[in-house]
Each structure stands twice: as C-alpha cells, then as structure tokens.
Design an enzyme around this catalytic site. Sequence first.
Site, PDB file in Angstrom:
ATOM      1  N   GLU A  92      -0.634 -12.318  -1.668  1.00 50.00           N
ATOM      2  CA  GLU A  92      -2.072 -12.333  -1.945  1.00 50.00           C
ATOM      3  C   GLU A  92      -2.460 -13.566  -2.747  1.00 50.00           C
ATOM      4  OE1 GLU A  92      -3.208  -8.660  -3.828  1.00 50.00           O
ATOM      5  OE2 GLU A  92      -2.381  -7.435  -2.214  1.00 50.00           O
ATOM      6  N   SER A 126       0.845  -1.207   0.000  1.00 46.45           N
ATOM      7  CA  SER A 126       0.000   0.000   0.000  1.00 46.45           C
ATOM      8  C   SER A 126       0.873   1.247   0.000  1.00 46.45           C
ATOM      9  CB  SER A 126      -0.932  -0.004   1.213  1.00 46.45           C
ATOM     10  OG  SER A 126      -0.214  -0.242   2.407  1.00 46.45           O
ATOM     11  N   ASP A 178       5.649  -7.287   2.629  1.00 42.69           N
ATOM     12  CA  ASP A 178       4.659  -7.631   1.606  1.00 42.69           C
ATOM     13  C   ASP A 178       5.364  -7.971   0.295  1.00 42.69           C
ATOM     14  OD1 ASP A 178       2.025  -7.978   0.993  1.00 42.69           O
ATOM     15  OD2 ASP A 178       1.510  -5.838   0.958  1.00 42.69           O
ATOM     16  N   GLU A 219      -9.718  -9.358   3.624  1.00 43.49           N
ATOM     17  CA  GLU A 219     -10.049  -7.953   3.321  1.00 43.49           C
ATOM     18  C   GLU A 219     -11.404  -7.812   2.636  1.00 43.49           C
ATOM     19  OE1 GLU A 219      -6.869  -5.747   1.501  1.00 43.49           O
ATOM     20  OE2 GLU A 219      -8.148  -4.001   1.125  1.00 43.49           O
ATOM     21  N   LYS A 232       4.253 -11.738   3.323  1.00 41.01           N
ATOM     22  CA  LYS A 232       2.823 -11.888   3.023  1.00 41.01           C
ATOM     23  C   LYS A 232       2.650 -11.895   1.512  1.00 41.01           C
ATOM     24  CE  LYS A 232      -0.268  -8.266   3.341  1.00 41.01           C
ATOM     25  NZ  LYS A 232      -0.880  -8.225   1.991  1.00 41.01           N
TER      26      LYS A 232
END
Length: 282
Positions: A118, A48, A86, A185, A116
């Site tokens: 996704e 982000s 991330d 999320e 991490k």
Amino acid sequence: MPRQKITIHDIQKAKEDQRKLVMITAYDYPFGLMADEAEVDIVLVGDSLGMVVMGLQGTVAVSMDNMVHHIQAVMRGCKTCLVVGDMPFMSYNTSIREAITNAGRLMKEGGCDVVKLEGGVYFAPTVEAIVKAGIPVQGHIGLTPQTASALGGFKMQGKDATAAKQIIDDAKALEQAGAFSIILEAVPAPLGKLVAESVRVPVIGIGAGPDVDGQVLVTHDMVGLFDRFVPKFVKQYTKIRPIILDALKAYKQEVSEAKFPAAEHSFKMPEETLAQLKKMIS
Ligand code: KIV
C-alpha cells in the site's frame, strides 16, 4: 485444453486488449481451488484475512507469519491464477532492505507469484527496489486499509480536487517505479476513470467505479460470509452464512436427538466378531 498459468504479461496485455481483469481474495486451500476453477485472473491473499478470517478489527496486526501460512494454503489449491501475496503493515515501511527481504520471504516461503503493498509517491522508491530485486509488485492506492486511521477511517478518498490529483500522482509514481498493476480503492467513479486513463498499467478497482481495467472484491464479502458489515461497493452474489448456520443448527438438533449418525454413516462389525468381543470384555 487446460488453462495456462496467468503471468504479469497476460495482466498487462489485458489492458491493451481492453479485456476487464477479474480478481478476488482467497485465504485457504478450498477458496484457492475454487478461484482456479472459476478461472479468475488474479487471486489476492490479502491482509484482509485479519478481519474476515482472524476476527481482528483491522489489518494492522497481521504478521508476516500469518501471510506466509495463508499464501502456502492458497498455493496448494490455486494452480493457474496469478497469486498476489499482500505485504502486511510494517513489513515494508521501515527500510527498503527489510521490504526486499520480506517480499522475498512471501515468494520463497509462501510461493506466491508477486507481492502487493500500500502507498503511492512516498513508497515509489520501495516499489522500485523490490522490482529491481526481481519481484513483481502491485501497488495499492486510494483507501489504504493499513493506514485507515491516518486517513480518518474506512472512508472514500479523493474527495476534493487536490486529494484526487494526489491519487493520480500516486498512480503515475507507481507506474514509473515499475509496478505491473495498481489496486485503486474507494474513490469516486469519475476519478477511477481518470486514474485508469493516466497510466498504461492496469488499474483494478474496488469501489472505484466501472471505468477501470478490472475489479477486485473480498471473497468473504461477496459470498456473504463476513458478518460485521458490507461495504457500499460490495455486491453480494450469494449469502452463504445463513446456509452454513442452518446446517450447523440442524446438525446440533440431530445429534441432540440421537438422529445422527444413522446406519449409513456407521461402520459395520460382523455379529460373530461382536459376540467374541463381548465375551472377551465380560
Ligand atoms: O487485503 C485485501 O483484501 C485488499 C483488497 C481490499 C484489495 O487489499
């Protein structure tokens, strides 16, 4: 007694003890330091940063080099939180070998504790391979910002029963693959509860309602520093942007009016040194 470093075992035990986990993002030294002082459990150096720090429209363009740079800065301030690095878009998507190499780079060069990535069922083999290589992995399912365009934008996920069931399957696959926890999320709150009940690993929600094992927010959203939009699931605990803006405007005015710097902000020189200097340059 100073706080001990948080480990993945502490994170997993929190679920057994029904203690809610607290996670926030940080991208630099001062925020890493403050996360530590606030004694949050987990700090995410999230991609982000592409939006809230680099001013990009999304997270897709964030590079491995960007991530390493920001993880290093956070690690200089953050000594006791578990720090998650991330994995940026396309750093784990092309092959398992590349995924392991890049996860290793975030740890070796960045210095983070875990990584991490996704994705659910489809990425479970990748998660398993990284875990087997000795790198703990946190999963991220539901709304996955790196593939937001494929999901139809930054929208709530799991709207119908089939889509919701897929998210539960994703969580189970990640647990099976060895993920130590999962970020969930932007899903309806009842689905958040069902996902948390479906797996033994902690499910940390961001827009997944209250009945999950912990919460994560993007710090720049939560302190009112990001200017473009405030997602529905964000609570702004303060608004620091107008405070900083006021300070910048006051500084501009005082410099323009020659009110800053005042005597207390200036270094002195003895009269005789000044007189000597003036003689030398005249
Ligand atoms: O990059 C990030 O900040 C994230 C959070 C939204 C969980 O992935």
